[in-house]
Scaffold this active site. Structure first.
Site, mmCIF file in Angstrom:
data_model
loop_
_atom_site.group_PDB
_atom_site.id
_atom_site.type_symbol
_atom_site.label_atom_id
_atom_site.label_comp_id
_atom_site.label_asym_id
_atom_site.label_seq_id
_atom_site.Cartn_x
_atom_site.Cartn_y
_atom_site.Cartn_z
ATOM 1 N N LYS A 36 0.642 -1.230 0.054
ATOM 2 C CA LYS A 36 -0.069 -0.285 -0.025
ATOM 3 C C LYS A 36 0.722 1.290 0.085
ATOM 4 O O LYS A 36 0.468 2.276 -0.499
ATOM 5 C CB LYS A 36 -1.063 0.025 1.244
ATOM 6 C CG LYS A 36 -2.165 -0.934 1.242
ATOM 7 C CD LYS A 36 -2.916 -0.759 2.178
ATOM 8 C CE LYS A 36 -4.523 -1.652 2.102
ATOM 9 N NZ LYS A 36 -5.387 -1.498 2.881
ATOM 10 N N ASP A 81 -10.014 3.474 1.782
ATOM 11 C CA ASP A 81 -10.262 2.927 2.749
ATOM 12 C C ASP A 81 -10.439 4.153 3.710
ATOM 13 O O ASP A 81 -11.340 3.698 4.593
ATOM 14 C CB ASP A 81 -8.754 2.466 3.305
ATOM 15 C CG ASP A 81 -8.410 0.988 3.049
ATOM 16 O OD1 ASP A 81 -9.204 0.300 2.473
ATOM 17 O OD2 ASP A 81 -7.283 0.713 2.990
HETATM 18 P P1 NAP Z 1 -0.532 -3.484 9.138
HETATM 19 O O1 NAP Z 1 -0.123 -2.464 8.224
HETATM 20 O O2 NAP Z 1 0.337 -4.777 8.739
HETATM 21 O O3 NAP Z 1 -0.800 -3.131 10.419
HETATM 22 C C1 NAP Z 1 -0.836 -3.933 11.352
HETATM 23 C C2 NAP Z 1 -1.059 -3.440 12.914
HETATM 24 O O4 NAP Z 1 -1.537 -4.459 13.760
HETATM 25 C C3 NAP Z 1 0.054 -3.002 13.424
HETATM 26 O O5 NAP Z 1 -0.193 -1.807 14.035
HETATM 27 C C4 NAP Z 1 0.730 -3.956 14.170
HETATM 28 O O6 NAP Z 1 1.515 -3.417 15.302
HETATM 29 C C5 NAP Z 1 -0.752 -4.377 14.819
HETATM 30 N N1 NAP Z 1 -0.605 -5.937 15.552
HETATM 31 C C6 NAP Z 1 -0.406 -6.789 14.826
HETATM 32 N N2 NAP Z 1 -0.432 -7.867 15.330
HETATM 33 C C7 NAP Z 1 -0.288 -7.284 16.916
HETATM 34 C C8 NAP Z 1 -0.372 -8.092 18.137
HETATM 35 N N3 NAP Z 1 -0.438 -9.459 18.197
HETATM 36 N N4 NAP Z 1 -0.231 -7.154 19.098
HETATM 37 C C9 NAP Z 1 -0.427 -5.867 18.993
HETATM 38 N N5 NAP Z 1 -0.576 -5.264 17.748
HETATM 39 C C10 NAP Z 1 -0.473 -6.133 16.811
HETATM 40 O O7 NAP Z 1 -1.915 -4.163 8.659
HETATM 41 P P2 NAP Z 1 -3.209 -3.117 8.191
HETATM 42 O O8 NAP Z 1 -3.327 -3.009 6.676
HETATM 43 O O9 NAP Z 1 -3.024 -1.922 9.026
HETATM 44 O O10 NAP Z 1 -4.433 -3.912 8.754
HETATM 45 C C11 NAP Z 1 -4.822 -4.170 9.898
HETATM 46 C C12 NAP Z 1 -6.027 -5.095 9.978
HETATM 47 O O11 NAP Z 1 -7.133 -4.201 9.513
HETATM 48 C C13 NAP Z 1 -6.049 -6.568 9.344
HETATM 49 O O12 NAP Z 1 -6.860 -7.228 10.292
HETATM 50 C C14 NAP Z 1 -6.949 -6.089 8.349
HETATM 51 O O13 NAP Z 1 -7.747 -7.179 7.905
HETATM 52 C C15 NAP Z 1 -7.942 -5.083 8.695
HETATM 53 N N6 NAP Z 1 -8.243 -4.137 7.537
HETATM 54 C C16 NAP Z 1 -9.674 -4.072 7.205
HETATM 55 C C17 NAP Z 1 -10.071 -3.196 6.212
HETATM 56 C C18 NAP Z 1 -11.712 -3.198 5.981
HETATM 57 O O14 NAP Z 1 -11.923 -2.737 4.985
HETATM 58 N N7 NAP Z 1 -12.399 -3.637 7.091
HETATM 59 C C19 NAP Z 1 -9.282 -2.528 5.385
HETATM 60 C C20 NAP Z 1 -7.798 -2.659 5.699
HETATM 61 C C21 NAP Z 1 -7.508 -3.388 6.718
HETATM 62 P P3 NAP Z 1 3.148 -3.235 15.126
HETATM 63 O O15 NAP Z 1 3.205 -1.657 14.617
HETATM 64 O O16 NAP Z 1 3.617 -3.175 16.600
HETATM 65 O O17 NAP Z 1 3.435 -4.284 14.287
#
Ligand code: NAP
Length: 490
Positions: free
Chosen positions: A285, A321
């Site tokens: 992204k 988003d």
């Molecule tokens: P990303 O850029 O990889 O970021 C992941 C985030 O989750 C980071 O802040 C990470 O913290 C945190 N994290 C992951 N595992 C963790 C744990 N065990 N304990 C504490 N923090 C944790 O991913 P993203 O694109 O932001 O997506 C995040 C979530 O949003 C996913 O579940 C995705 O499916 C969902 N999402 C939904 C939509 C929708 O349309 N509904 C759209 C986009 C994303 P660190 O910085 O410490 O690694």
């Protein structure tokens, strides 16, 4: 056309699979894989029975190990079976390029001269194609292994210049798109398995996936191409949602999953493939930005995109988003559009989703605190937006109107996890979970039990997909259908 291979090991199973394939309306040709049958005598019996009772055209194949097949016997026995298929008048017989000189041809059987490479897509595939062409094939078959999504481009280019009916695609997960899009580029047929576990090669989709998700037989040279670019992408529900929407709106378009390792080479090679648009997901992204021609205002402020639109060769990045999350929250607050202004918001996570949501909330005038496991990442986002940040562990002392989870905590398969202790949730709080698989997360269940108002991640997911559809097609998306399709898949 779709060809289904019969990969049974016994006479009984061969007959039963043949009968299923014969009845399936979407299957045009059946391939009898003699090399899967354990005993040579059984293979001969299957060959005779199949050709006698066939209701669809049959390809007979007896692949040696050197080309990824299973035939255990001698080369003489292998060729003997192929010759027998020709004498019995099989519609098509598949003969490897290095064996064709040992075969006596008859007018009653068309000869597919084939080349298989289970390791790579070699750089000399055009030379291989020429070598096959010189042997006077009725049909050419060139099948290679994709180690990168860009390997498909060479196969598509080969199909475009082919002057004999040609079957060509890449095997493996990176090669999925060449199996799905072969009609667009002029390929004669694609292979699909009868069901999961019955594949004859890596990356083969099932007949139901090919027909019901990708609507293979509706694709042609005019079909417009879209896809999701990410890694991993095999779990993505976007192909089901967008393809159902294209069909609903009568559009000749298809949307495919594209597992991409290196975004720079992908963009460079796929510019020539005439894709109309992409969805972009983890981990590209942000890293895709330098390779696009334009970035729209919101996306450039956020510093991340999830949508690319190709307008006459110019690639523009958008972020759907951001509006998707804000619209989801506002709709969840009974459509009270001004309701976000001045609200205290605690958001957990500082990744791509958090970035889009936080920028949208800031524009709405919210008072935001970011909580993240990696504190440096929380600081970076809070500096970019202009808001507060805290350590992830401090989340238990919540004093907020709205709580948002934008981490992957609680996502399948860890469905019993929640980022917040239940007793930190207070009555009348609005709790929004960006996770959409499952739709009802542990956090949302806890929140409902504590009397909170909840908004699920599916709402945001559908909103961002609907906006992508608008950007690509200029047509109002079938939002209700999108929701129902997503709920069914999840
Ligand atoms: P990303 O850029 O990889 O970021 C992941 C985030 O989750 C980071 O802040 C990470 O913290 C945190 N994290 C992951 N595992 C963790 C744990 N065990 N304990 C504490 N923090 C944790 O991913 P993203 O694109 O932001 O997506 C995040 C979530 O949003 C996913 O579940 C995705 O499916 C969902 N999402 C939904 C939509 C929708 O349309 N509904 C759209 C986009 C994303 P660190 O910085 O410490 O690694």
């Amino acid at each position: 056309m779709i060809c289904v291979p019969i990969t049974a090991r016994s006479i009984e199973d061969t007959i039963s699979e043949l009968s299923l394939a014969s009845k399936h309306a979407d299957i045009d040709i059946i391939e009898l894989r003699l090399d899967y049958i354990s005993e040579m005598e059984d293979a001969e019996i299957c060959l005779e029975k199949t050709l006698k009772s066939k209701t669809k055209p049959i390809i007979v194949t007896n692949r040696p190990k050197r080309e990824g097949g299973n035939f255990e016997g001698s080369e003489k026995d292998r060729l003997c079976l192929l010759q027998k298929a020709i004498e019995l008048g099989a519609d098509y017989v598949d003969v490897e390029l290095d064996s064709v000189r040992h075969i006596t041809r008859r007018d009653s059987s068309k000869i597919i001269i084939s080349y298989h490479n289970f390791k790579e897509t070699p750089h000399n595939i055009n030379k291989i194609y020429e070598d096959i062409s010189q042997c006077k094939p009725d049909i050419v078959k060139v099948v290679t292994y994709a180690n990168d999504i860009t390997d498909n481009v060479r196969i598509f280019e080969l199909l475009k210049i082919a002057n004999v009916p040609t079957i060509s695609f890449c095997m493996g997960e990176y090669g999925h798109i060449s199996r799905i899009l072969t009609r667009k580029f002029g390929g004669l047929l694609t292979f699909a398995s009868l069901k999961k576990g019955k594949e004859s090669a890596p990356g083969q989709l099932t007949i139901d996936e090919l027909s019901n998700i990708y609507h293979f037989k509706k694709t042609n040279k005019e079909t417009k191409l879209y896809g999701v670019v990410g890694n991993p992408v095999s779990h993505s529900i976007s192909p089901v949602i967008h393809n159902s929407s294209f069909v609903e709106k009568g559009l000749n378009s298809v949307y495919v999953p594209m597992k991409v390792l290196d975004i720079e080479t992908f963009i460079k090679d796929f510019r020539k493939m005439d894709f109309q648009g992409f969805s972009v997901t983890i981990p590209h992204k942000e890293s895709i930005l330098p390779f696009l021609d334009d970035i729209d205002y919101t996306a450039s402020k956020i510093g991340a995109i999830n949508t690319v639109v190709n307008q006459d060769g110019r690639l523009t990045g958008h972020n759907t988003d951001c509006m998707a999350a804000i619209k989801g929250l506002e709709d969840g607050m009974e459509g009270n559009k001004g309701a976000l202004k001045g609200k205290k918001v605690a958001i957990i996570g500082a990744g791509g989703a958090a970035r889009a949501i936080v920028f949208g909330l800031k524009e709405k005038g919210c008072d935001i605190i970011i909580y993240n496991r990696t504190i440096e990442r929380a600081k970076r986002l809070s500096d970019d937006v202009g808001c507060k940040y805290r350590r992830f562990e401090e989340i238990s002392e919540l004093n907020t109107d709205i709580l948002i989870n934008s981490t992957s905590i609680g996502m399948f398969p860890n469905v019993e996890e929640s980022p917040v202790p239940k007793n930190a949730l207070k009555k009348a709080m609005i709790v929004f979970d960006a996770v959409y698989n499952p739709i009802e997360t542990r956090l949302l269940r806890d929140a409902e039990e504590r009397g909170c108002h909840t908004v699920n991640g599916l709402t945001m997911f559908i909103n961002q997909a609907a906006e992508q559809f608008r950007l690509w097609t200029g047509i109002e998306p079938p939002v209700e259908l999108m929701k129902n399709v997503a709920k069914n898949v999840l």
